[in-house]
Design a protein around this motif. Structure first.
Motif, PDB file in Angstrom:
ATOM      1  N   THR A  25      45.145 -11.097  39.869  1.00  0.00           N
ATOM      2  CA  THR A  25      44.226 -12.067  40.148  1.00  0.00           C
ATOM      3  C   THR A  25      44.145 -13.212  39.240  1.00  0.00           C
ATOM      4  N   ILE A  26      43.581 -14.301  39.624  1.00  0.00           N
ATOM      5  CA  ILE A  26      43.168 -15.144  38.646  1.00  0.00           C
ATOM      6  C   ILE A  26      41.687 -15.839  38.825  1.00  0.00           C
ATOM      7  N   ASP A  27      40.958 -16.192  37.941  1.00  0.00           N
ATOM      8  CA  ASP A  27      39.671 -16.614  38.110  1.00  0.00           C
ATOM      9  C   ASP A  27      39.614 -17.865  37.132  1.00  0.00           C
ATOM     10  N   ALA A  28      39.526 -19.123  37.741  1.00  0.00           N
ATOM     11  CA  ALA A  28      39.473 -20.162  37.144  1.00  0.00           C
ATOM     12  C   ALA A  28      38.074 -20.781  36.736  1.00  0.00           C
ATOM     13  N   ASN A  29      37.027 -20.079  37.101  1.00  0.00           N
ATOM     14  CA  ASN A  29      35.687 -20.761  36.811  1.00  0.00           C
ATOM     15  C   ASN A  29      35.031 -20.044  35.908  1.00  0.00           C
ATOM     16  N   ILE A  30      36.056 -19.826  34.703  1.00  0.00           N
ATOM     17  CA  ILE A  30      35.242 -19.183  33.343  1.00  0.00           C
ATOM     18  C   ILE A  30      35.250 -20.062  32.268  1.00  0.00           C
ATOM     19  N   SER A  31      34.652 -19.746  31.100  1.00  0.00           N
ATOM     20  CA  SER A  31      34.915 -20.379  29.880  1.00  0.00           C
ATOM     21  C   SER A  31      34.879 -19.269  28.955  1.00  0.00           C
ATOM     22  N   ILE A  32      35.427 -19.440  27.652  1.00  0.00           N
ATOM     23  CA  ILE A  32      35.480 -18.706  26.493  1.00  0.00           C
ATOM     24  C   ILE A  32      34.429 -19.293  25.653  1.00  0.00           C
ATOM     25  N   VAL A  33      33.486 -18.362  25.004  1.00  0.00           N
ATOM     26  CA  VAL A  33      32.539 -18.986  24.031  1.00  0.00           C
ATOM     27  C   VAL A  33      33.005 -17.884  22.827  1.00  0.00           C
ATOM     28  N   ALA A  34      33.036 -18.575  21.547  1.00  0.00           N
ATOM     29  CA  ALA A  34      33.389 -18.003  20.291  1.00  0.00           C
ATOM     30  C   ALA A  34      32.173 -18.230  19.433  1.00  0.00           C
ATOM     31  N   VAL A  35      31.958 -17.106  18.768  1.00  0.00           N
ATOM     32  CA  VAL A  35      30.964 -17.071  17.518  1.00  0.00           C
ATOM     33  C   VAL A  35      31.992 -16.911  16.202  1.00  0.00           C
ATOM     34  N   VAL A  36      31.621 -17.974  15.329  1.00  0.00           N
ATOM     35  CA  VAL A  36      32.735 -17.897  14.168  1.00  0.00           C
ATOM     36  C   VAL A  36      31.872 -17.757  12.979  1.00  0.00           C
ATOM     37  N   GLY A  37      32.587 -17.170  11.983  1.00  0.00           N
ATOM     38  CA  GLY A  37      31.807 -17.028  10.766  1.00  0.00           C
ATOM     39  C   GLY A  37      32.795 -15.987  10.140  1.00  0.00           C
ATOM     40  N   GLU A  38      33.031 -16.413   8.480  1.00  0.00           N
ATOM     41  CA  GLU A  38      33.812 -15.490   7.697  1.00  0.00           C
ATOM     42  C   GLU A  38      33.343 -13.977   7.664  1.00  0.00           C
ATOM     43  N   ASN A  39      34.047 -12.955   7.771  1.00  0.00           N
ATOM     44  CA  ASN A  39      33.629 -11.688   7.715  1.00  0.00           C
ATOM     45  C   ASN A  39      32.217 -11.333   8.432  1.00  0.00           C
ATOM     46  N   MET A  40      32.230 -12.033   9.670  1.00  0.00           N
ATOM     47  CA  MET A  40      31.086 -11.814  10.439  1.00  0.00           C
ATOM     48  C   MET A  40      31.032 -10.229  11.087  1.00  0.00           C
ATOM     49  N   ARG A  41      32.299  -9.850  11.295  1.00  0.00           N
ATOM     50  CA  ARG A  41      32.355  -8.481  11.953  1.00  0.00           C
ATOM     51  C   ARG A  41      31.566  -7.458  10.957  1.00  0.00           C
ATOM     52  N   GLY A  42      31.746  -7.649   9.401  1.00  0.00           N
ATOM     53  CA  GLY A  42      31.303  -6.740   8.911  1.00  0.00           C
ATOM     54  C   GLY A  42      29.940  -6.759   8.565  1.00  0.00           C
ATOM     55  N   THR A  43      29.164  -7.725   9.213  1.00  0.00           N
ATOM     56  CA  THR A  43      27.776  -8.241   9.101  1.00  0.00           C
ATOM     57  C   THR A  43      27.111  -7.383  10.302  1.00  0.00           C
ATOM     58  N   VAL A  44      26.247  -6.406   9.737  1.00  0.00           N
ATOM     59  CA  VAL A  44      25.712  -5.561  10.800  1.00  0.00           C
ATOM     60  C   VAL A  44      24.870  -6.534  11.815  1.00  0.00           C
ATOM     61  N   VAL A  96      26.983 -15.977  10.881  1.00  0.00           N
ATOM     62  CA  VAL A  96      27.644 -16.815  11.985  1.00  0.00           C
ATOM     63  C   VAL A  96      27.499 -18.232  11.364  1.00  0.00           C
ATOM     64  N   LYS A  97      28.575 -18.992  11.132  1.00  0.00           N
ATOM     65  CA  LYS A  97      28.606 -20.432  11.017  1.00  0.00           C
ATOM     66  C   LYS A  97      28.547 -21.395  12.206  1.00  0.00           C
ATOM     67  N   ALA A  98      29.232 -20.955  13.100  1.00  0.00           N
ATOM     68  CA  ALA A  98      29.171 -22.225  14.233  1.00  0.00           C
ATOM     69  C   ALA A  98      29.836 -21.324  15.439  1.00  0.00           C
ATOM     70  N   LEU A  99      29.476 -21.987  16.818  1.00  0.00           N
ATOM     71  CA  LEU A  99      29.807 -21.682  17.865  1.00  0.00           C
ATOM     72  C   LEU A  99      30.907 -22.560  18.492  1.00  0.00           C
ATOM     73  N   THR A 100      31.641 -22.130  19.246  1.00  0.00           N
ATOM     74  CA  THR A 100      32.481 -23.117  20.198  1.00  0.00           C
ATOM     75  C   THR A 100      32.744 -22.773  21.581  1.00  0.00           C
ATOM     76  N   ALA A 101      33.376 -23.522  22.264  1.00  0.00           N
ATOM     77  CA  ALA A 101      33.609 -22.807  23.882  1.00  0.00           C
ATOM     78  C   ALA A 101      34.961 -23.561  24.185  1.00  0.00           C
ATOM     79  N   ILE A 102      35.809 -23.134  25.115  1.00  0.00           N
ATOM     80  CA  ILE A 102      36.716 -23.648  25.901  1.00  0.00           C
ATOM     81  C   ILE A 102      36.534 -23.540  27.570  1.00  0.00           C
ATOM     82  N   SER A 103      36.455 -24.578  28.114  1.00  0.00           N
ATOM     83  CA  SER A 103      36.438 -24.420  29.472  1.00  0.00           C
ATOM     84  C   SER A 103      37.579 -24.550  30.068  1.00  0.00           C
ATOM     85  N   ASP A 104      38.598 -25.206  29.849  1.00  0.00           N
ATOM     86  CA  ASP A 104      39.874 -25.358  30.634  1.00  0.00           C
ATOM     87  C   ASP A 104      40.619 -24.281  30.795  1.00  0.00           C
ATOM     88  N   VAL A 105      40.159 -23.035  31.255  1.00  0.00           N
ATOM     89  CA  VAL A 105      40.837 -21.782  30.842  1.00  0.00           C
ATOM     90  C   VAL A 105      40.675 -20.823  32.342  1.00  0.00           C
TER      91      VAL A 105
END
Ligand code: ADP
Ligand code: ASP
Ligand code: MG
Length: 485
Positions: A398-417, A313-322
Motif C-alpha cells: 500500500t501507499i500513503d501519500a499524505n505523510i511527512s517525515i520529521v527529523a530531530v538533528v544533533g550530533e551524538n544525540m542518540r547518546g544523550t539520554v 538537539v540542534k535543529a528540526l526539519t521536515a519533508i512533505s513531498d514523500v
C-alpha cells in the motif's frame, strides 16, 4: 603575501532583480579588497521553474505557451539590465547575449514540441539557461564598477558523469580544468563569475547537478581550487533551528558540523542541497551560510567538527513531498527474504529510500520514498510479490501519500539520554499520532513519520520542548571582512 581565497555563491533570491544584483556587487567588491574571490550565481528566483515549465509545455505540444514564457524571461532580464548597466554599448552587447541564449531555448522548445518528446539531455540544457543569463549580467555589473570580472560557464570547469538531472563531478578533471581556467584570472586580481547548477561531460555535453544544485557547484569549485572558505549567500540568516516558514521563532545556529548540516539537508532543509558538504569533506573547508539581504549578520559556520560543548538537539526539519509504502500482512513472518526482495526491487528501479521504519503493526515493512517515485515503486513491488499476493503470503502493498517525515538533528544525540523520550512524549501530549519511527539510522537524527496535517504541529511542539528558540551563544568569531562580515 598570497591572498586567501573565498568561493561564494548567490542563490536565486539574492540575484532576484536589479536591486539584489546591486547588493551582490557590493558584497563581492568588499570581499575582493581582502581576498581572491570566485563567484557562483544561480538563476533569478523562479526562472528555472519557468524554463522547466516551458520544456514540459513544449512536450505537451503547447509551443506558443512555452514561447510566451521565454519572452517573459527576456523582458525580466532586460529590465534588470536596463536598471543596472550604465554604458549603452555594454547594455546592447548583454541584451544581444540574452537574446542569443533565449534563442537557444526557443529552438529547443520548438524541436521538443515538434517531436513531442523531451529527453533528459534537452531538459538539462533548457533548465541550465537561467544561470547562463545571470552570469554575464553579474560579471558586467562588477566590471562596470571597476572590479575586473569575467562570466564563465561551468561547462568549462565542472566535469561530470552523464547522469542528466543529477550529475556527479569527476574530481581530478574538475580540478585540472578549474585551475587552468580560473587561476590566471585570480592571479591578476580578477573575479570569475561562474554559472551554478551545471557542468558538462568529458565530451562537452551539458549536465545539471540536480535542483538546488548551485550549493553543490560552489563547494565543488571551492574544493577544486583549495579555497580557504566557501560562502553560500541566501535569503535567511544562516542555518536556523527549523524552517522559518514553519516555525516563526526559529533561530540562527552559529556553528554546526558537516554531519549535522548534511543530515538537515537530507531531511529536507532547503537551505542546503543534500550533496553540498560532500565536496568539501576531505579538505575540511569551512562553509558559511549567510544572508545577502543582511550582510552584517555573521550567519552559520559549518565545520567538520561543529561547535564544542554540550551535545543535544540542534535543529528540526521536515519533508512533505514523500509517501509511505508498506509491504505486509500476517503471512510475511514465514517469508524469510521479504526484506531483501523489497529493497532489491527499490534498488533495481533506482528509487532512493529515505527512511525505513517499524510500523505500529509488526507485520509490515514500511519505508518512505519521494512522492514522485511512489507510484512506480508500488507497481514494481506488486510485480515482485505477485505470486505471494495471489497466495496471500503477502496481503498488501500500500501507499500513503499524505505523510511527512520529521527529523530531530544533533550530533551524538542518540547518546544523550532522554531525547527520544522527550520528543515522543511531547508529541503524545499534543495528540500527534506517530505513524512510524526510523530504525537503525545514524546517531545524528531521530526521524519519524506523521500525517502531513500534523507536520507543523509536530515541529512547533518539539522546537518548544527543546527551547530551540533561546539565543545560542556564538563561540566562534568570524574573520574580519568589512561588508561581508
Ligand atoms: P537560495 O535561492 O539562496 O538557494 P533556497 O530557497 O534554496 O535559497 O533556500 C533558502 C530557504 O531555505 C530559506 O528561505 C528557508 O525558507 C528554507 N529553509 C528550510 N529549512 C531551513 C533551515 N533549517 N534554516 C534556514 N533556512 C531553511
Ligand atoms: N537554479 C537552480 C534551481 O532552481 C539551481 C539552484 O538554484 O541552486 O534548481
Ligand atoms: Mg537553494
Amino acid at each position: 603575501m598570497k591572498r586567501q581565497l573565498q568561493v561564494m555563491k548567490f542563490g536565486g533570491t539574492s540575484v532576484g532583480d536589479a536591486k539584489c544584483i546591486s547588493r551582490v556587487a557590493d558584497i563581492v567588491q568588499a570581499a575582493a579588497k581582502d581576498f581572491s574571490v570566485v563567484v557562483v550565481v544561480s538563476a533569478m528566483a523562479g526562472v528555472t521553474n519557468t524554463l522547466i515549465e516551458a520544456a514540459n509545455r513544449s512536450e505537451a505540444g503547447d509551443r506558443d505557451y512555452a514561447l510566451d514564457l521565454l519572452e517573459k524571461l527576456r523582458k525580466q532580464h532586460d529590465a534588470a539590465l536596463t536598471e543596472l548597466i550604465k554604458t549603452p554599448a555594454t547594455r546592447e552587447k548583454l541584451s544581444a547575449r540574452i537574446q542569443e541564449i533565449l534563442g537557444e531555448a526557443k529552438r529547443l522548445c520548438e524541436g521538443t514540441a515538434l517531436l513531442r518528446q523531451l529527453t533528459p539531455r534537452t531538459l538539462d540544457t533548457v533548465s541550465s539557461l537561467g544561470e547562463r543569463l545571470t552570469t554575464p549580467i553579474v560579471a558586467a555589473v562588477l566590471s562596470e564598477r571597476g572590479t575586473e570580472s569575467e562570466g564563465i560557464e561551468a561547462t568549462e570547469l565542472i566535469i561530470t558523469d552523464s547522469h542528466h538531472g543529477g550529475a556527479e563531478p569527476l574530481e581530478d578533471r574538475t580540478r585540472e580544468r578549474s585551475e587552468a581556467r580560473l587561476r590566471p584570472l585570480l592571479d591578476r586580481g580578477a573575479v570569475p563569475v561562474v554559472t551554478g547548477y551545471i557542468g558538462a561531460t568529458v565530451d562537452g555535453v551539458l549536465t545539471t547537478l540536480g535542483r538546488g544544485g548551485s550549493d553543490y557547484s560552489v563547494t565543488i569549485l571551492g574544493a577544486a581550487l583549495g579555497a580557504d572558505e566557501v560562502i553560500i549567500w541566501t535569503d535567511v540568516n544562516g542555518v536556523l533551528t527549523a524552517d522559518p516558514r514553519m516555525v516563526p521563532n526559529a533561530h540562527t545556529i552559529p556553528e554546526i558540523s558537516y554531519r549535522e548540516a548534511a543530515e538537515l539537508a537530507y531531511f529536507g532543509a532547503k537551505v542546503l542541497h543534500p550533496k553540498t558538504l560532500r565536496a568539501v569533506a576531505t579538505a575540511g573547508i569551512p562553509v558559511w551560510i549567510r544572508n545577502s539581504f543582511q550582510p552584517s549578520n555573521p550567519g552559520t559556520k559549518i565545520t567538520p567538527e561543529g561547535q564544542e560543548g554540550p551535545r543535544g538537539v540542534k535543529a528540526l526539519t521536515a519533508i512533505s513531498d514523500v509517501a509511505l509504502i508498506a509491504v505486509g500482512g500476517p503471512g510475511i513472518i514465514g517469508l524469510p527474504d521479504v526484506v531483501g526482495r523489497t529493497f532489491s526491487t527499490t534498488a533495481a528501479i533506482r528509487v532512493p529510500v529515505l527512511l525505513i521504519s517499524q510500523s505500529s503493526s509488526q507485520n509490515d515493512i514500511c519505508f518512505v520514498v519521494s512522492s514522485v517515485d511512489g507510484k512506480r515503486t508500488v507497481e514494481a513491488l506488486r510485480a515482485q510479490f505477485s505470486q505471494d499476493l495471489m497466495h496471500q503470503k503477502v496481503d498488501h502493498v500500500t501507499i500513503d501519500a499524505n505523510i511527512s517525515i520529521v527529523a530531530v538533528v544533533g550530533e551524538n544525540m542518540r547518546g544523550t539520554v532522554g531525547i527520544s523520550g522527550r520528543t515522543f512524549s511531547v508529541l503524545g501530549r499534543e495528540n500527534v499520532n506517530i505513524i512510524a519511527i526510523a530504525q537503525g539510522s545514524s546517531e545524528t537524527n531521530i526521524s519519524f513519520v506523521v500525517a502531513r496535517s500534523d507536520m507543523k504541529k509536530a515541529l512547533l511542539a518539539v522546537h518548544d520542548e527543546f527551547a530551540l528558540d533561546s539565543n545560542p551563544v556564538r563561540e566562534s568569531t568570524p574573520v574580519a571582512n568589512p561588508v561581508a562580515r
